[in-house]
Design an enzyme around this catalytic site. Structure first.
Site, short mmCIF file in Angstrom:
data_model
loop_
_atom_site.label_atom_id
_atom_site.label_comp_id
_atom_site.label_asym_id
_atom_site.label_seq_id
_atom_site.Cartn_x
_atom_site.Cartn_y
_atom_site.Cartn_z
N ARG A 126 25.97 17.98 11.87
CA ARG A 126 27.02 18.97 11.65
C ARG A 126 26.54 20.11 10.76
O ARG A 126 27.34 20.89 10.24
CB ARG A 126 28.26 18.30 11.05
N LYS A 127 25.23 20.24 10.61
CA LYS A 127 24.66 21.40 9.90
C LYS A 127 24.57 22.57 10.88
O LYS A 127 23.50 22.97 11.33
CB LYS A 127 23.29 21.04 9.33
N THR A 128 25.75 23.06 11.22
CA THR A 128 25.88 24.14 12.18
C THR A 128 26.52 25.36 11.52
O THR A 128 27.00 25.28 10.39
CB THR A 128 26.76 23.70 13.37
N THR A 132 19.22 23.04 14.48
CA THR A 132 20.22 24.11 14.34
C THR A 132 19.89 25.04 13.17
O THR A 132 19.79 26.25 13.34
CB THR A 132 21.64 23.55 14.19
#
Length: 276
Positions: free
Chosen positions: A126-128, A263
């Site tokens: 979820r490092k977006t 990402t």
């Protein structure tokens, strides 16, 4: 994956503002042109369907020459377009930014999958980028990777701060399993062999070994094997994994490698829009 095209269209309008003053000053009304989008380097294409939808929203005619997931060579024509010159110039940068960003993520994802020779699942995290997470996750999928969680409601992921508040891994797993539907998996992030065993015995579906080196990971796997628990659970590893060390993690025998590298460190693929 389904994204809300209306939200992406908003980004285009936000970039234009009240008007594109440069184009307004230089380009006569109703001027029609033809143009093409070209790749400037090798990679994996992602985002072309979204870009096509954007152009259609602005009444630009399109002809797709390359599709999502296809390999790009230098100077490949990705799409040809024709329509109102002012409109094409006004949406050009946002369209290219989306296409270049998504293709960069797909390219690095595919590169890592090739590097590990398909011996493990490569997943995103979820490092977006806020607001672009669905597009970036879609780019991971196009590159052959696993999207992991799109949002917080996809599955239970018990992290160290949850455990610190609840009090123990066992209690956290039991509370989670008592709350969610049987359709939702329960994953626990751990940093020690003790916590990994506790999570497995409590009934977790997935254990994420966070920030462990390959030797530490092997110790956890051996401990689970000795307790007869290894085959009952998926093992995911994450934390500091990149192209330089990923093969070392594959050799440990884990099931999933999740990495924010694909990402947060992806380089946009170079592309341009040229008037024909």
């Amino acid at each position: 994956m389904k994204y809300d095209v209306r939200e992406i269209i908003k980004m285009v309008y936000q970039d234009i503002g009240f008007e594109d003053i440069t184009t307004k000053a230089l380009i006569p009304p109703d001027k029609l042109i033809k143009a093409k989008i070209i790749s400037r380097e090798k990679g994996i294409l992602s985002g072309i369907d979204l870009v096509n939808n954007i152009f259609q929203e602005f009444s630009i005619n399109t002809s797709i020459k390359k599709h999502d997931g296809e390999k790009l060579a230098e100077d490949d024509i990705i799409m040809e377009i024709d329509g109102d010159a002012s409109t094409i110039l006004s949406v050009e940068r946002t369209v290219l930014n989306i296409l270049m960003r998504m293709s960069g993520i797909s390219t690095i994802t595919a590169m890592l999958i090739e590097k590990v020779n398909n011996n493990v699942i490569i997943a995103g995290t979820r490092k977006t980028t806020p607001g672009l997470q669905f597009l970036e996750k879609e780019a991971i999928r196009v590159g052959g990777g696993d999207t992991h969680r799109f949002r917080l409601d996809d599955c239970i992921l018990i992290k160290d701060n949850h455990i610190a508040i609840v009090g123990s891994v066992k209690e956290a797993v039991e509370m989670a399993k008592g709350y969610v539907s049987f359709t939702k998996k329960v994953e626990v992030e751990v940093e020690s062999t003790k916590d990994a065993l506790e999570a497995a015995m409590a009934g977790a579906d997935i254990i994420m070994l966070d920030n462990m080196n390959p030797d530490e990971i092997r110790n956890v796997l051996n401990a689970l094997e000795n307790k007869g628990l290894r085959n009952k659970i998926l093992i995911e590893v994450s934390g500091g994994i990149n192209p330089d060390n990923i093969v070392d993690y594959v050799k440990t025998g884990v099931d999933v490698i999740s990495t924010g590298y694909i990402t947060h460190s992806a380089k946009s693929l170079d592309m341009s829009l040229e008037i024909i």
